[in-house]
Design an enzyme around this catalytic site. Sequence first.
Site, PDB file in Angstrom:
ATOM      1  N   THR A 153      37.274 -12.623  -9.253  1.00 34.11           N
ATOM      2  CA  THR A 153      37.553 -12.024 -10.569  1.00 34.11           C
ATOM      3  C   THR A 153      36.210 -11.746 -11.204  1.00 34.11           C
ATOM      4  O   THR A 153      35.206 -12.314 -10.768  1.00 34.11           O
ATOM      5  CB  THR A 153      38.352 -13.038 -11.430  1.00 34.11           C
ATOM      6  N   ARG A 164      53.450 -10.045  -9.103  1.00 32.80           N
ATOM      7  CA  ARG A 164      52.864 -11.318  -9.539  1.00 32.80           C
ATOM      8  C   ARG A 164      51.787 -11.057 -10.607  1.00 32.80           C
ATOM      9  O   ARG A 164      50.954 -10.173 -10.473  1.00 32.80           O
ATOM     10  CB  ARG A 164      52.235 -12.023  -8.340  1.00 32.80           C
ATOM     11  N   VAL A 165      51.827 -11.820 -11.665  1.00 38.03           N
ATOM     12  CA  VAL A 165      50.798 -11.721 -12.702  1.00 38.03           C
ATOM     13  C   VAL A 165      50.029 -13.030 -12.722  1.00 38.03           C
ATOM     14  O   VAL A 165      50.628 -14.110 -12.758  1.00 38.03           O
ATOM     15  CB  VAL A 165      51.432 -11.442 -14.086  1.00 38.03           C
ATOM     16  N   GLY A 166      48.706 -12.936 -12.690  1.00 41.62           N
ATOM     17  CA  GLY A 166      47.868 -14.138 -12.716  1.00 41.62           C
ATOM     18  C   GLY A 166      47.456 -14.503 -14.126  1.00 41.62           C
ATOM     19  O   GLY A 166      48.062 -14.060 -15.115  1.00 41.62           O
ATOM     20  N   ASP A 167      46.398 -15.287 -14.205  1.00 40.24           N
ATOM     21  CA  ASP A 167      45.929 -15.750 -15.511  1.00 40.24           C
ATOM     22  C   ASP A 167      45.048 -14.726 -16.223  1.00 40.24           C
ATOM     23  O   ASP A 167      44.912 -14.763 -17.445  1.00 40.24           O
ATOM     24  CB  ASP A 167      45.148 -17.060 -15.344  1.00 40.24           C
ATOM     25  N   THR A 223      37.940 -17.908 -13.806  1.00 37.02           N
ATOM     26  CA  THR A 223      38.251 -17.347 -12.487  1.00 37.02           C
ATOM     27  C   THR A 223      38.742 -18.471 -11.599  1.00 37.02           C
ATOM     28  O   THR A 223      38.226 -19.587 -11.656  1.00 37.02           O
ATOM     29  CB  THR A 223      37.013 -16.674 -11.864  1.00 37.02           C
ATOM     30  N   GLY A 224      39.743 -18.182 -10.802  1.00 36.05           N
ATOM     31  CA  GLY A 224      40.268 -19.228  -9.932  1.00 36.05           C
ATOM     32  C   GLY A 224      41.712 -18.961  -9.599  1.00 36.05           C
ATOM     33  O   GLY A 224      42.217 -17.854  -9.817  1.00 36.05           O
ATOM     34  N   GLY A 251      45.015 -18.522 -10.264  1.00 39.07           N
ATOM     35  CA  GLY A 251      45.591 -18.234 -11.568  1.00 39.07           C
ATOM     36  C   GLY A 251      46.793 -19.065 -11.968  1.00 39.07           C
ATOM     37  O   GLY A 251      46.942 -19.420 -13.138  1.00 39.07           O
TER      38      GLY A 251
HETATM   39  N1  ASP Z   1      42.420 -15.796 -11.489  1.00 38.57           N
HETATM   40  C1  ASP Z   1      42.721 -14.664 -10.670  1.00 38.57           C
HETATM   41  C2  ASP Z   1      44.181 -14.635 -10.385  1.00 38.57           C
HETATM   42  O1  ASP Z   1      44.755 -15.664 -10.120  1.00 38.57           O
HETATM   43  C3  ASP Z   1      41.963 -14.646  -9.406  1.00 38.57           C
HETATM   44  C4  ASP Z   1      40.558 -15.147  -9.500  1.00 38.57           C
HETATM   45  O2  ASP Z   1      40.051 -15.414 -10.541  1.00 38.57           O
HETATM   46  O3  ASP Z   1      39.914 -15.296  -8.487  1.00 38.57           O
HETATM   47  O4  ASP Z   1      44.738 -13.566 -10.356  1.00 38.57           O
END
Ligand code: ASP
Length: 339
Positions: free
Chosen positions: A201, A229-232, A252-253, A255
């Site tokens: 991200t 799918r919706v992430g964070d 980032t991570g 989500g």
């Molecule tokens: N946080 C993002 C998601 O889950 C992906 C990422 O940050 O690497 O969509």
Amino acid sequence: MTLKPLTALAATVLLIGACATPVSVSDPVPAGPEWHLAIHGGAGVILRESLSAEQEAEFVAALNMAMEAGAAVLREGGSAVDAVQAAVLPMENSPLFNAGYGAVYAANGTHELDASIMDGRDRNAGSVAGVMHVKNPILAARAVMDKSEHVMFAGAGADAFAESQGLDMVDNTYFDTEHRRISLEKVLERRARTAAERHGTVGAVAIDNQGNLAAATTTGGMTAKAPGRVGDAPLVGAATYAENGVCAVSATGHGEYFIRVGVAKTICDRVKFLDETVGQAALVALNEVASLGGDGGVIVIDGVGNVDFVFNSAGMYRGEISADGATTAIFRDQTEGAE
Ligand code: ASP
């Protein structure tokens, strides 16, 4: 409690309003906060042995270019919200990052992108989820914030809104890249199993010379995610948050875990109500993520411009820039600027 910094402008207004002490125009103006910007380009399994010197140099150059774009805004006295947008844009346009051009593939071979932006002055925010055609999702998020009465648009409606705002629209194949196609194949063939190998991200946080905070985050999500799918990243309070005088966060991570913990808002609330530093608060939130089984990281800046990077993954592409200079880092065992 972290106090909102008293800017030169605010001080002037207070003095005039109170009419208590006449001020001479030659009185020194109290020094205001100084601009400072931090960025990330994703966290995950980023090991020294998996990056060639050439690749590392490419990432460092791309991080520097993004930071410089944001810094150029702040140096000229521009706002933190313009700066975080400016810093995210070049990363969206780079194939190196999972944000715009370099976005990962969903399981069905398409790309669905998420982004959000927040202005700490008034906690106004805008976000888009699952966009497939707007070239730069962060501009769509900004348009939602500035030009609509809403905070979040999703899917086809989000793309239609972006188009109505005159933003550049592209065919979904614009986001196709060879390296992301290979990653998709690996995940589908179960050659890459861990979630930490599937995400990435970009994001930025900043304080401007007026003491305003802002945060922005864009992602293509997780490789082989289910369509829809919706992430964070587009969720205010999960990956993005900004409140003047308190803190700004971009995460980032993985989500799903960041949503469940409400990472960005948790950090800012701990700073605001428990008087923790942004670093302490970020550590608590990241530990919560880890306790549920998630990984990732955050960039955080406090109400007076102190920056921290906290992550529990092997690495996080990251950097910070201020009038004192710029530094970058990638790996866990590396302090910023140690290359
Ligand atoms: N946080 C993002 C998601 O889950 C992906 C990422 O940050 O690497 O969509």
